[in-house]
Design an enzyme around this catalytic site. Sequence first.
Site, PDB file in Angstrom:
ATOM      1  N   LYS A 178       0.849  -1.204   0.000  1.00 35.29           N
ATOM      2  CA  LYS A 178       0.000   0.000   0.000  1.00 35.29           C
ATOM      3  C   LYS A 178       0.880   1.248   0.000  1.00 35.29           C
ATOM      4  CE  LYS A 178      -3.803   2.468   0.376  1.00 35.29           C
ATOM      5  NZ  LYS A 178      -4.401   2.920   1.576  1.00 35.29           N
ATOM      6  N   ASN A 182       0.726   4.490  -2.443  1.00 36.93           N
ATOM      7  CA  ASN A 182       0.666   5.862  -1.947  1.00 36.93           C
ATOM      8  C   ASN A 182       1.866   6.694  -2.414  1.00 36.93           C
ATOM      9  OD1 ASN A 182      -0.898   4.573   0.951  1.00 36.93           O
ATOM     10  ND2 ASN A 182      -1.854   6.015  -0.436  1.00 36.93           N
ATOM     11  N   ASN A 196      -6.936  11.192  -9.129  1.00 43.34           N
ATOM     12  CA  ASN A 196      -6.115   9.985  -9.305  1.00 43.34           C
ATOM     13  C   ASN A 196      -6.104   9.572 -10.773  1.00 43.34           C
ATOM     14  OD1 ASN A 196      -5.929  10.102  -6.572  1.00 43.34           O
ATOM     15  ND2 ASN A 196      -7.069   8.216  -6.146  1.00 43.34           N
ATOM     16  N   SER A 248      -5.921  11.454  -0.601  1.00 42.82           N
ATOM     17  CA  SER A 248      -5.923  12.117   0.700  1.00 42.82           C
ATOM     18  C   SER A 248      -4.885  13.245   0.749  1.00 42.82           C
ATOM     19  CB  SER A 248      -5.645  11.093   1.807  1.00 42.82           C
ATOM     20  OG  SER A 248      -4.476  10.373   1.504  1.00 42.82           O
TER      21      SER A 248
HETATM   22  O1  PAF Z   1      -4.510   8.123   0.256  1.00 44.50           O
HETATM   23  C1  PAF Z   1      -5.402   7.841  -0.560  1.00 44.50           C
HETATM   24  O2  PAF Z   1      -6.126   8.691  -1.083  1.00 44.50           O
HETATM   25  C2  PAF Z   1      -5.639   6.378  -0.903  1.00 44.50           C
HETATM   26  O3  PAF Z   1      -4.830   5.594  -0.083  1.00 44.50           O
HETATM   27  C3  PAF Z   1      -5.429   6.020  -2.373  1.00 44.50           C
HETATM   28  C4  PAF Z   1      -5.283   4.525  -2.494  1.00 44.50           C
HETATM   29  C5  PAF Z   1      -4.225   6.693  -2.962  1.00 44.50           C
HETATM   30  C6  PAF Z   1      -6.658   6.317  -3.198  1.00 44.50           C
HETATM   31  O4  PAF Z   1      -6.974   7.668  -3.288  1.00 44.50           O
END
Ligand code: PAF
Length: 298
Positions: A178, A182, A196, A248
Amino acid sequence: MKITILGAGAIGSLWAIALQPQHDVQVWTRSSITRYPLTFQSLSGKVRTYCFDANHIDHLQQSDLLLVTVKSFQVITALHPLINDLSARCKIVIMHNGIGSHDAVKQLFPKHTIYYATTSHAALKTAESTLRHTGLGQTFIGPLSSVISTDNSIADMFNQALSPCYWQDDIMEPLWKKLAINCAINPLTAINQCTNGELANEGYQAQLIQICNEVTLVMRAEGYRIKNGELYQQALTVIKATADNYSSMNRDVFYQRPTEIDYITGYLIHQAKIFDIAVPVNTQLWQTITSMESSYHA
Ligand code: PAF
């Protein structure tokens, strides 16, 4: 189970809704509210309103599970005031983007059972009490220290609430995977203030490949078997699956809030140093986000 969810952001609120049909759930927040109303739009578009208890000390003291969903850099500050109120049998599950809070959490709760979790479900808080589930994902959960066998019923509980949730003896592996996603998505979408999905454009591919190649080198040094191109393909899959979302970090920069860069790209750079691996592209991204943060109130 009696459950307290520490942090009522998008992911904490999503789990509150998922867990509440079978469990007694409250949220714990920084404010002094005692009820937390929430209007929720599911992936199918169905809208429902919920109201959770909030900040009830007796509920916290009786909790069997504390699910921590605050941002990585808030984990210790948020947990510290709760040390004396958690019963010894209360399991703690920490779920945040990035890696790096685990040593401090272990020190804070040396006797508790601690799990880490990572989820790729996407959710968006469109207002203080409005939540939208924007993307189906999967969740991994496992113990803080690798163990031969341990009680993995917690994964079943999360799986019943919001599937799929998988148990992992070595939770660091999904946390690293993950982290790779990120590292690829978050800084680029924050710097370019794009969705995204825009990262699927041709112009971003060389950078995405370089970011993922650097993460691959560090993950291999950490002992993980990563095929050439694997992390890039995974990042592209998430980019396409969450195309309309703002990451995020994009939102943090947009609203001039602190970002999780030190726990995402910063953690990668920290580990790369240990193995003497050069990660110039990620270092450049870390520098750009760090200087954007320091110019917020300039
Ligand atoms: O941080 C985020 O927004 C999420 O972990 C991700 C997977 C990048 C999707 O927006």
